[in-house]
Design an enzyme around this catalytic site. Structure first.
Site, short mmCIF file in Angstrom:
data_model
loop_
_atom_site.label_atom_id
_atom_site.label_comp_id
_atom_site.label_asym_id
_atom_site.label_seq_id
_atom_site.Cartn_x
_atom_site.Cartn_y
_atom_site.Cartn_z
N ARG A 1 0.86 -1.19 0.00
CA ARG A 1 0.00 0.00 0.00
C ARG A 1 0.89 1.24 0.00
NH1 ARG A 1 -2.75 2.93 4.91
NH2 ARG A 1 -3.71 4.59 3.71
N HIS B 1 -3.21 10.99 0.75
CA HIS B 1 -2.63 10.77 2.07
C HIS B 1 -2.05 12.12 2.53
CE1 HIS B 1 -0.94 7.44 4.84
NE2 HIS B 1 -0.56 8.58 5.38
N GLU C 1 -7.25 8.29 6.51
CA GLU C 1 -7.50 8.90 7.81
C GLU C 1 -8.06 10.32 7.70
OE1 GLU C 1 -3.93 8.52 10.14
OE2 GLU C 1 -4.15 6.36 10.31
N ASN D 1 -7.32 1.62 10.19
CA ASN D 1 -6.00 1.94 10.74
C ASN D 1 -6.15 2.02 12.25
OD1 ASN D 1 -5.44 2.32 8.04
ND2 ASN D 1 -4.74 4.43 8.23
N TYR E 1 -4.01 2.16 16.02
CA TYR E 1 -2.76 2.26 16.79
C TYR E 1 -3.00 2.07 18.29
CZ TYR E 1 -0.47 3.58 12.52
OH TYR E 1 0.04 3.53 11.25
N GLU F 1 -3.42 -0.20 8.36
CA GLU F 1 -2.22 0.26 9.09
C GLU F 1 -2.24 -0.32 10.50
OE1 GLU F 1 -1.34 4.47 9.29
OE2 GLU F 1 -1.81 4.73 7.16
O1 IFM Z 1 2.73 7.84 9.74
C1 IFM Z 1 1.36 7.85 9.98
C2 IFM Z 1 0.61 7.62 8.70
O2 IFM Z 1 0.93 8.55 7.73
C3 IFM Z 1 -0.89 7.70 8.96
N1 IFM Z 1 -1.26 6.86 10.06
C4 IFM Z 1 -0.51 6.92 11.27
C5 IFM Z 1 0.98 6.79 10.97
C6 IFM Z 1 1.79 6.87 12.28
O3 IFM Z 1 1.59 8.09 12.90
#
Ligand code: IFM
Length: 443
Positions: A80, A124, A169, A290, A292, A352
């Site tokens: 990706r 992006h 995002e 995505n 985290y 992600e």
């Molecule tokens: O690096 C970023 C990415 O561009 C978008 N999602 C989160 C990642 C980590 O912060």
């Protein structure tokens, strides 16, 4: 570090890694590329933690063949990447700059030649500066501009693309870029940034139609999600949690899946014209997720301008970004999406998942990153548990292939499976690269 064997994933599961254009490409003025809002922002004093810019980044523009060889060595079935709008339309409108598209043409062919599926994100965050100058995502006209750009890209690459992702995002682009001013374009509008949400979603819907009109599918969007962990048990805490959830997790998903905007956000109805919600709800083939970390939330203090307050999530290990490591949050999120949207939810791909740690080479030049291995191990197991619970998850992409330019943090946060020495551009696969290669099952 765990040595438990990883449970198997379903046949055909897509294994991949992700990057984005401004974070890796460099070559900021090559072949007619125009300026983007991130060029402007990074070159403004005081915006980036280490004062760096993405002018060179990982020099991927010139080293893409070396990077595709790394992908092939990793054994992933998909890559990706994102396409820089200012390479394709240097001023954000008008005919395509074919020299800019040539780069992605070469990249796509190189990937296919190595048996790796190209998955392209169209936006992006690197908006052409010329479009920002006429209002950017605050101006409704941008939705049509985005669809025009999607059409130009599809005309050139649509015959070979395996998955399109319209936006990356949009919540982060709205909140950090337009609400709080810590990302480009640096606007601080707080809740007045909502038009950015509507125009991104409208642009997404029009781009889906443009891609389908070119016969180029499947199509997805990559949303950032952060499940809420309540820091208290009062009614006020619960109301705060619901408000944050509506903002971060529902604003960009409810309307996509035909539910309209969450009422509690009180979007200005004058923004939304007849037919807009139908455009936005154009069917997508995949929902990109995505993830985290979750967000701790409690009731806001009296008089606060916000309906919630962020609460620290103690008791978890933390990454170099100080983000809590909570793999269960991914499992819970995937189940929540299924429970919330039911049959309206398309198959999910985790587009992600990853972590920053301060990795560097040892005396022998090896880069050992056991924390990243533990992180990915936990998150993959969480995906597997969600699949066992009946959630339709068909892929997982690690963020990121390479250490790269991490937006307002510059080069200070390393997310890669591959270490990059930014002075020499030397690439060194970390121990997590070998570990991930061992998890990947080629179809
Ligand atoms: O690096 C970023 C990415 O561009 C978008 N999602 C989160 C990642 C980590 O912060």
């Amino acid at each position: 570090m765990t040595h438990r064997p990883m449970p198997e994933f379903p046949a055909g599961f897509r294994w991949g890694v992700s990057t984005s254009a401004y974070q890796i490409e460099g070559a900021a003025t090559a072949d007619g590329r125009g300026a983007s809002i991130w060029d402007t922002f990074a070159h403004s004093p005081g915006r980036i933690a280490d004062g760096s810019t993405g002018d060179e980044a990982c020099d991927h523009y010139h080293r893409y063949a070396e990077d595709v060889a790394l992908l092939a060595g990793l054994g992933v079935s998909a890559y990706r990447f994102s396409i820089a709008w200012p390479r394709v339309q240097p001023s954000g409108r008008g005919p395509a700059n074919q020299a800019g598209l040539d780069f992605y043409d070469r990249l796509v062919d190189e990937l296919l030649g190595h048996g790796v599926d190209p998955v392209a994100t169209l936006f992006h965050w690197d908006l052409p500066q010329a479009l920002e100058d006429t209002g950017g995502w605050l101006d409704r006209d941008i939705a049509a501009r985005f669809a025009e750009y999607a059409d130009l890209v599809a005309a050139r690459l649509g015959d070979r693309m395996k998955l399109w992702i319209t936006l990356n995002e949009p919540f982060i682009h709205m909140s950090l870029g337009h609400g709080m001013g810590v990302h480009a374009p640096g606007r601080m509008l707080l809740f007045d940034a909502f038009p950015v949400a509507h125009h991104q979603l409208l642009g997404h819907g029009l781009a889906v139609s443009a891609l389908r009109a070119r016969g180029s599918t499947p199509v997805a969007i990559a949303n950032n999600y952060s499940p809420v962990r309540l820091a208290g048990e009062t009614d006020a805490d619960r109301a705060a949690g619901a408000a944050y959830d509506a903002l971060h997790n529902r604003l960009f998903t409810d309307p996509l899946l035909g539910l309209g905007y969450p009422e509690e956000l009180g979007l200005d109805q004058a923004l939304i014209r007849d037919g807009d919600l139908d455009v936005i709800a154009a069917p997508i083939d995949v929902l990109g997720v995505n993830y985290y970390n979750p967000t701790g939330i409690r009731a806001a203090e009296e008089g606060s301008p916000l309906p919630f307050e962020i609460a620290p999530l103690d008791d978890y290990p933390r990454t170099a970004f100080d983000w809590p490591v909570v793999p269960d949050g991914l499992r819970d999120l995937l189940r929540q999406l299924r429970d919330r949207y039911g049959d309206a939810l398309p198959p999910i791909q985790v587009t992600e998942s990853g972590c920053a740690y301060d990795d560097g080479p040892d005396a022998d030049g090896r880069v050992d990153d056991p924390d990243r291995i533990a992180y990915l191990d936990g998150h993959l197991r969480a995906v597997r548990e969600a699949i066992d619970a009946g959630v339709h998850v068909t892929g997982y992409f690690v963020w990121s292939l390479l250490d790269n330019w991490e937006w307002a943090e510059g080069f200070t946060k390393r997310f890669g499976l591959v270490h990059v020495d930014f002075a020499t551009q030397r690439r060194t696969p970390k121990s997590s690269y070998a570990w991930f290669r061992d998890q990947v099952v080629r179809p």
